[in-house]
Write an enzyme that holds these catalytic residues in place. Structure first.
Site, PDB file in Angstrom:
ATOM      1  N   ARG A 321     -50.275 -19.141  -0.460  1.00  0.00           N
ATOM      2  CA  ARG A 321     -51.462 -18.135  -0.162  1.00  0.00           C
ATOM      3  C   ARG A 321     -52.363 -17.763  -1.288  1.00  0.00           C
ATOM      4  NH1 ARG A 321     -50.351 -19.854   4.293  1.00  0.00           N
ATOM      5  NH2 ARG A 321     -49.637 -18.632   6.266  1.00  0.00           N
ATOM      6  N   GLU A 350     -60.313 -16.264   1.530  1.00  0.00           N
ATOM      7  CA  GLU A 350     -60.719 -17.169   2.344  1.00  0.00           C
ATOM      8  C   GLU A 350     -61.459 -16.910   3.456  1.00  0.00           C
ATOM      9  OE1 GLU A 350     -57.507 -20.163   4.140  1.00  0.00           O
ATOM     10  OE2 GLU A 350     -57.002 -19.791   1.979  1.00  0.00           O
ATOM     11  N   HIS A 368     -57.619 -25.304   2.867  1.00  0.00           N
ATOM     12  CA  HIS A 368     -56.482 -24.992   3.485  1.00  0.00           C
ATOM     13  C   HIS A 368     -55.743 -25.851   4.476  1.00  0.00           C
ATOM     14  CE1 HIS A 368     -53.804 -21.273   4.736  1.00  0.00           C
ATOM     15  NE2 HIS A 368     -53.317 -22.379   5.092  1.00  0.00           N
TER      16      HIS A 368
HETATM   17  N1  LIG Z   1     -51.197 -23.933   2.629  1.00  0.00           N
HETATM   18  C1  LIG Z   1     -50.819 -24.356   3.641  1.00  0.00           C
HETATM   19  O1  LIG Z   1     -51.331 -24.657   4.670  1.00  0.00           O
HETATM   20  C2  LIG Z   1     -49.341 -23.788   3.967  1.00  0.00           C
HETATM   21  C3  LIG Z   1     -48.837 -22.804   3.361  1.00  0.00           C
HETATM   22  N2  LIG Z   1     -47.690 -22.255   3.436  1.00  0.00           N
HETATM   23  C4  LIG Z   1     -47.209 -21.115   2.693  1.00  0.00           C
HETATM   24  O2  LIG Z   1     -45.948 -21.403   2.015  1.00  0.00           O
HETATM   25  C5  LIG Z   1     -44.819 -20.358   1.973  1.00  0.00           C
HETATM   26  C6  LIG Z   1     -43.594 -20.892   2.029  1.00  0.00           C
HETATM   27  O3  LIG Z   1     -43.162 -21.687   3.069  1.00  0.00           O
HETATM   28  P1  LIG Z   1     -41.660 -22.144   3.050  1.00  0.00           P
HETATM   29  O4  LIG Z   1     -41.111 -23.194   1.981  1.00  0.00           O
HETATM   30  O5  LIG Z   1     -41.369 -22.904   4.504  1.00  0.00           O
HETATM   31  O6  LIG Z   1     -40.857 -20.698   3.165  1.00  0.00           O
HETATM   32  P2  LIG Z   1     -39.475 -20.463   2.499  1.00  0.00           P
HETATM   33  O7  LIG Z   1     -39.081 -19.150   2.897  1.00  0.00           O
HETATM   34  O8  LIG Z   1     -38.388 -21.566   2.810  1.00  0.00           O
HETATM   35  O9  LIG Z   1     -39.763 -20.517   0.826  1.00  0.00           O
HETATM   36  C7  LIG Z   1     -40.306 -19.528   0.216  1.00  0.00           C
HETATM   37  C8  LIG Z   1     -39.414 -19.121  -0.998  1.00  0.00           C
HETATM   38  O10 LIG Z   1     -40.150 -18.127  -2.193  1.00  0.00           O
HETATM   39  C9  LIG Z   1     -38.946 -17.398  -2.464  1.00  0.00           C
HETATM   40  N3  LIG Z   1     -39.498 -16.044  -3.138  1.00  0.00           N
HETATM   41  C10 LIG Z   1     -39.855 -14.897  -2.317  1.00  0.00           C
HETATM   42  N4  LIG Z   1     -40.397 -14.136  -3.220  1.00  0.00           N
HETATM   43  C11 LIG Z   1     -40.379 -14.656  -4.227  1.00  0.00           C
HETATM   44  C12 LIG Z   1     -40.773 -14.261  -5.679  1.00  0.00           C
HETATM   45  N5  LIG Z   1     -41.334 -12.955  -5.850  1.00  0.00           N
HETATM   46  N6  LIG Z   1     -40.734 -15.009  -6.709  1.00  0.00           N
HETATM   47  C13 LIG Z   1     -40.450 -16.278  -6.672  1.00  0.00           C
HETATM   48  N7  LIG Z   1     -39.987 -16.926  -5.358  1.00  0.00           N
HETATM   49  C14 LIG Z   1     -39.911 -16.023  -4.340  1.00  0.00           C
HETATM   50  C15 LIG Z   1     -37.926 -17.399  -1.456  1.00  0.00           C
HETATM   51  O11 LIG Z   1     -36.925 -16.737  -2.103  1.00  0.00           O
HETATM   52  C16 LIG Z   1     -38.139 -18.595  -0.718  1.00  0.00           C
HETATM   53  O12 LIG Z   1     -37.136 -19.517  -1.346  1.00  0.00           O
HETATM   54  C17 LIG Z   1     -45.282 -19.756   3.478  1.00  0.00           C
HETATM   55  O13 LIG Z   1     -44.665 -18.392   3.519  1.00  0.00           O
HETATM   56  C18 LIG Z   1     -46.716 -19.960   3.665  1.00  0.00           C
HETATM   57  O14 LIG Z   1     -47.348 -18.815   3.168  1.00  0.00           O
HETATM   58  C19 LIG Z   1     -46.616 -22.713   4.373  1.00  0.00           C
HETATM   59  C20 LIG Z   1     -47.176 -23.920   5.047  1.00  0.00           C
HETATM   60  C21 LIG Z   1     -48.514 -24.565   4.829  1.00  0.00           C
HETATM   61  O1  LIG Z   2     -48.172 -22.332   8.283  1.00  0.00           O
HETATM   62  C1  LIG Z   2     -48.789 -21.865   7.229  1.00  0.00           C
HETATM   63  O2  LIG Z   2     -48.292 -20.780   6.679  1.00  0.00           O
HETATM   64  C2  LIG Z   2     -50.053 -22.171   6.810  1.00  0.00           C
HETATM   65  O3  LIG Z   2     -50.659 -21.812   6.003  1.00  0.00           O
HETATM   66  C3  LIG Z   2     -50.671 -23.359   7.907  1.00  0.00           C
HETATM   67  O4  LIG Z   2     -49.939 -24.488   8.147  1.00  0.00           O
END
Ligand SMILES: NC(=O)C1=CN([C@@H]2O[C@H](COP(=O)(O)OP(=O)(O)OC[C@H]3O[C@@H](n4cnc5c(N)ncnc54)[C@H](O)[C@@H]3O)[C@@H](O)[C@H]2O)C=CC1
Ligand SMILES: O=C(O)C(=O)CO
Length: 434
Positions: A321, A350, A368
């Site tokens: 993000r 954004e 994004h």
């Molecule tokens: N750019 C895009 O289109 C996309 C962005 N995202 C973003 O990616 C994020 C992660 O997605 P996932 O991997 O599925 O989630 P996830 O929950 O599997 O991974 C997030 C990780 O961040 C860690 N974390 C939390 N606080 C932390 C901190 N202060 N320092 C270090 N690590 C910390 C957690 O322990 C966890 O392992 C989503 O929440 C979303 O915001 C996800 C999909 C697409």
């Molecule tokens: O899934 C999310 O969190 C995104 O940012 C878009 O896929």
């Protein structure tokens, strides 16, 4: 009241057209729930409350009213809802980001559930309105839900769904693409060619960084961070250093096993290290990719101080993000460190970029799109719809939100389970291993 009821040609494939008795296209004035059907010309553009919101209706006689604030890819999600007695209303308004007022108008007086987008501000106002309209189900079409006030939803008795798992590899692949594009200066070189500036091979032309044998740093080694790490380790034989609040055991085991495989084949093995602090990753890594959730602990995790301890020619990638990076500080850092390069999919304000970013050659910026593969986006729509449907039908919640395949298999009916509800425990919802 003058009414307009037009049949429109559905955008879905013809085999599914017969499933839907009729499709209406209506103009929906804000502030009313079951609004009169109005002609566009009848609405004064000066009168904000009468601003129309156009919608498409599927299965108009359905018992449960489910609203999607955006058209979403694929048609399976519409079919799954319609088949289960839902009237599906899709907002087709041209405005990219709907305001709270726009969504209030869509919710109206009777609404059982809403599928929303990460660009929308889902707080107390919307959840109370949804509850007043009889709704108990909301799902973001995203895994991240920093745009949702989950406590407010819980207070209103509304379940909040998200779509983990289906976008893991797609998002990791974009992070890997940005890493490569930055390392090998692909965007700069492409612009150079198109500008007609190439007049022959030169020893110094667009020299970048070799990844093999360097160290990849991952901050937030959850689903996406771990998938990205594996791509960079397996694909480019990089060593890993990561920082997360939790140990990434499976990732560590993978690197150990892959290192042993390389060694057995006479190649330099790869290694892993779990860093005690994020700063250790910033100091040691050559390429750093950010994959944490956005919350209070990760806001401006990368700022002036943290940038200053990174290598001068490091590569920083952000597909998490925007606010995880202090973008104004990043712009200043890029200006004074031309060898430092970034690949950004997300931005602090954004859809805007901080002043100066767009002019910098050492920044690659994309809008994004990390989860933007057809399979993933259709899967996200399906999972979001099934979260809402499952809550409306009283289905239990999956105990393993990473187990997405059974919901996505086009050849069979999905399980009678909500794929992922983040406040299931707080709401006391039943769970199922299925
Ligand atoms: N750019 C895009 O289109 C996309 C962005 N995202 C973003 O990616 C994020 C992660 O997605 P996932 O991997 O599925 O989630 P996830 O929950 O599997 O991974 C997030 C990780 O961040 C860690 N974390 C939390 N606080 C932390 C901190 N202060 N320092 C270090 N690590 C910390 C957690 O322990 C966890 O392992 C989503 O929440 C979303 O915001 C996800 C999909 C697409
Ligand atoms: O899934 C999310 O969190 C995104 O940012 C878009 O896929």
């Amino acid at each position: 009241m003058h009414t307009v009821r037009r049949r429109i040609i559905p955008t879905i494939n013809s085999s599914s057209i017969f499933l839907y008795k009729s499709i209406e296209r209506r103009l929906f004035p804000q502030g009313s729930s079951s609004p009169p059907i109005l002609q566009k010309e009848q609405i004064s553009s000066a009168d904000k409350m009468a601003k129309p919101i156009s919608i498409e209706v599927w299965n108009p006689s359905g018992k449960y009213r489910v609203v999607s604030t955006k058209p979403m890819p694929g048609t399976r999600w519409i079919r799954l809802l319609s088949d289960q007695d839902c009237r599906v209303e899709i907002c087709t308004d041209k405005k990219t980001i709907l305001s709270v007022e726009d969504i209030l108008a869509l919710i109206g007086d009777k609404c059982d559930g809403v599928i929303g987008q990460l660009t929308e501000d889902w707080g107390e106002v919307l959840f109370s309105a949804l509850r007043r309209a009889g709704g108990t189900a909301f799902s973001n079409m995203a895994v991240g839900y920093n745009n949702v006030d989950v406590d407010a939803a819980t207070k209103c008795g509304v379940a909040v769904g998200n779509t983990p798992g289906v976008l893991t590899e797609t998002t990791a692949e974009l992070a890997a693409s940005l890493s490569l594009a930055a390392a090998r200066r692909i965007v700069e070189a492409d612009e150079f060619m198109r500008a007609g500036l190439y007049d022959g091979w030169l020893p110094h032309l667009f020299v970048g960084n070799l990844l093999k044998g360097q160290t990849v740093g991952v901050i937030g080694a959850g689903r996406i961070g771990s998938a990205y790490a594996r791509m960079m380790i397996e694909g480019f034989k990089m060593n890993l250093i990561y920082y997360d609040l939790y140990q990434a055991t499976r990732l560590e085991k993978f690197v150990t096993a892959y290192g042993q495989f390389l060694k057995a084949n006479g190649e330099q093995p790869v290694s892993w290290k779990r860093a005690a602090t994020m700063e250790d990753v910033l100091r040691e890594a050559d390429v750093i990719s950010l994959h944490p959730i956005l919350d209070k602990t990760t806001y401006h995790l990368i700022n002036k101080e943290s940038l200053s301890i990174m290598k001068k020619d490091a590569i920083l990638v952000n597909c998490s993000r925007g606010p995880v990076i202090d973008e104004a500080a990043l712009v200043e850092h890029l200006k004074v460190n031309p060898m430092f390069r970034v690949g950004l999919d997300v931005f602090e304000d954004e859809p805007y970029m901080k002043p100066g970013l767009a002019e910098l050659k050492n920044a690659i910026v994309v809008p994004h799109i990390a989860s933007a593969s057809k399979w993933t986006r259709e899967g996200m729509a399906t999972l979001a719809a099934l979260n809402v449907l499952g809550k409306i039908k009283g289905y239990p919640v999956s105990t393993d939100p990473n187990q997405v395949e059974p919901f996505l298999d086009e050849k069979s009916s999905p399980p009678a389970v909500c794929p992922s509800i983040v406040n299931a425990k707080q709401l006391g919802l039943p769970s199922s291993k299925f």
